[in-house]
Scaffold this active site. Sequence first.
Site, PDB file in Angstrom:
ATOM      1  N   SER A 137      -2.961  -0.873   9.285  1.00 47.59           N
ATOM      2  CA  SER A 137      -4.057  -1.175  10.045  1.00 47.59           C
ATOM      3  C   SER A 137      -5.292  -1.480   9.213  1.00 47.59           C
ATOM      4  CB  SER A 137      -4.470   0.092  10.654  1.00 47.59           C
ATOM      5  OG  SER A 137      -4.971   1.197   9.713  1.00 47.59           O
ATOM      6  N   GLN A 197       0.876  -1.085  -0.053  1.00 48.66           N
ATOM      7  CA  GLN A 197      -0.131   0.149  -0.008  1.00 48.66           C
ATOM      8  C   GLN A 197       0.615   1.286  -0.078  1.00 48.66           C
ATOM      9  OE1 GLN A 197      -3.714  -1.751   2.642  1.00 48.66           O
ATOM     10  NE2 GLN A 197      -2.238  -0.667   3.828  1.00 48.66           N
ATOM     11  N   ASN A 198       2.006   0.923  -0.079  1.00 51.06           N
ATOM     12  CA  ASN A 198       3.099   2.151   0.146  1.00 51.06           C
ATOM     13  C   ASN A 198       3.474   2.593  -1.326  1.00 51.06           C
ATOM     14  OD1 ASN A 198       3.195   1.674   2.695  1.00 51.06           O
ATOM     15  ND2 ASN A 198       4.852   0.579   2.807  1.00 51.06           N
ATOM     16  N   VAL A 199       3.820   4.090  -1.430  1.00 51.16           N
ATOM     17  CA  VAL A 199       4.147   4.362  -2.828  1.00 51.16           C
ATOM     18  C   VAL A 199       5.489   4.977  -2.873  1.00 51.16           C
ATOM     19  CG1 VAL A 199       1.744   5.457  -2.944  1.00 51.16           C
ATOM     20  CG2 VAL A 199       3.181   6.863  -1.871  1.00 51.16           C
ATOM     21  N   ASP A 200       6.439   4.529  -1.750  1.00 57.42           N
ATOM     22  CA  ASP A 200       7.640   4.756  -1.779  1.00 57.42           C
ATOM     23  C   ASP A 200       8.657   4.029  -2.499  1.00 57.42           C
ATOM     24  OD1 ASP A 200       8.103   2.497  -0.119  1.00 57.42           O
ATOM     25  OD2 ASP A 200       7.722   3.685   1.710  1.00 57.42           O
ATOM     26  N   HIS A 206      -1.165   1.093  -4.588  1.00 56.28           N
ATOM     27  CA  HIS A 206      -1.687   2.579  -4.457  1.00 56.28           C
ATOM     28  C   HIS A 206      -0.645   3.454  -5.349  1.00 56.28           C
ATOM     29  CE1 HIS A 206      -3.851   2.062  -0.533  1.00 56.28           C
ATOM     30  NE2 HIS A 206      -4.340   1.516  -1.461  1.00 56.28           N
ATOM     31  N   CYS A 210       0.131  12.206 -16.948  1.00 57.87           N
ATOM     32  CA  CYS A 210      -0.833  13.274 -17.562  1.00 57.87           C
ATOM     33  C   CYS A 210      -2.290  12.672 -17.464  1.00 57.87           C
ATOM     34  CB  CYS A 210      -0.412  13.753 -18.930  1.00 57.87           C
ATOM     35  SG  CYS A 210      -1.550  14.849 -19.846  1.00 57.87           S
ATOM     36  N   CYS A 244      -3.619  13.055 -21.575  1.00 55.68           N
ATOM     37  CA  CYS A 244      -3.298  12.029 -22.696  1.00 55.68           C
ATOM     38  C   CYS A 244      -2.457  10.643 -22.243  1.00 55.68           C
ATOM     39  CB  CYS A 244      -2.027  12.931 -23.574  1.00 55.68           C
ATOM     40  SG  CYS A 244      -0.347  12.871 -23.021  1.00 55.68           S
ATOM     41  N   GLY A 259       2.426  -4.215   9.139  1.00 50.70           N
ATOM     42  CA  GLY A 259       2.602  -2.816   9.105  1.00 50.70           C
ATOM     43  C   GLY A 259       1.586  -1.973   8.637  1.00 50.70           C
TER      44      GLY A 259
HETATM   45 ZN   LIG Z   1      -0.730  15.339 -21.577  1.00 54.44          ZN
END
Ligand SMILES: [Zn+2]
Length: 292
Positions: free
Chosen positions: A235, A112-115, A130, A138, A141, A233
Amino acid sequence: MGVVRDPLRGRERPAPEHTDEQIVAAMTPIPPQRWAVLTGAGISTDSGIPDYRGPGSPARTPMTVQTFLSHPAQRARYWARGWIGWKRMTAVHPNAGHRALARIAPLGIITQNVDGLHQAAGSEPVIDLHGRLDRVVCLDCGLTLGRDRVQEELDALNPDFLAELAVSTETLETAPDGDVELEHTAGFRVFDCPRCGGLLKPDVVYFGESVPRPRVDAAFALVEEASGLAVLGTSLAVHSGLRFVRAAVKAGMPVVVVTDGPTRADELPVLRSISRVADFLAVWESALEGAG
Ligand SMILES: [Zn+2]
């Protein structure tokens, strides 16, 4: 038996009885390559990335996608805060927990982390439920850009922004999405799509957005292929992760939940440890070494 206050539901429940050692003993008949792992912010806190919902974390409301899309001033505010936050995120490294999990090498990781720290530690495959903070997309496009490229453009568009801030950026709090708490963001110039002039957005799933279906399907496929699910890690406060726990329980597979606070899986038939993820992983890895 003691009781643990559950801030998610505002009532009390019995404390679980399992230690990390008991849970690992129950897990080891299944080899690590047969476990799917679901991770949340709790595995990245040791890298200096705070948890939205961990014990002691301040109440904080992340921006919704609706706000991001409909208010230019809010968008400028997001990018200003993210621009400063990204300078710090690039200095963040995998911690002992990420590295242990990479060595344990489970069937796959859903995070679930975006790191991007599981990949940085060498784990694969990793499903970024996530999204990824190091990519920008963009909305008009579909062009995808590296965050570093966007960062350079923002540097060029806002040469005097930092100097004019009345605060030292060293004192700003960093959030799990790489954002910083910064109030005065008027005048920050955002960068638009270099191909079509459309709106650029970090390639992460905002509050109010759904996880793209192919990504959900890939995560379900991983859980279905596995013989057990380890949840580390988190909840499980957001539905996007909880559904995999429900699916695993429904399929009758063992589910292990390790985090140092209450979770929404606590009433499901899971093996539960109130522990820090890095500590648990050290116990798991050590048991595997002993067995090997
Ligand atoms: Zn674009």
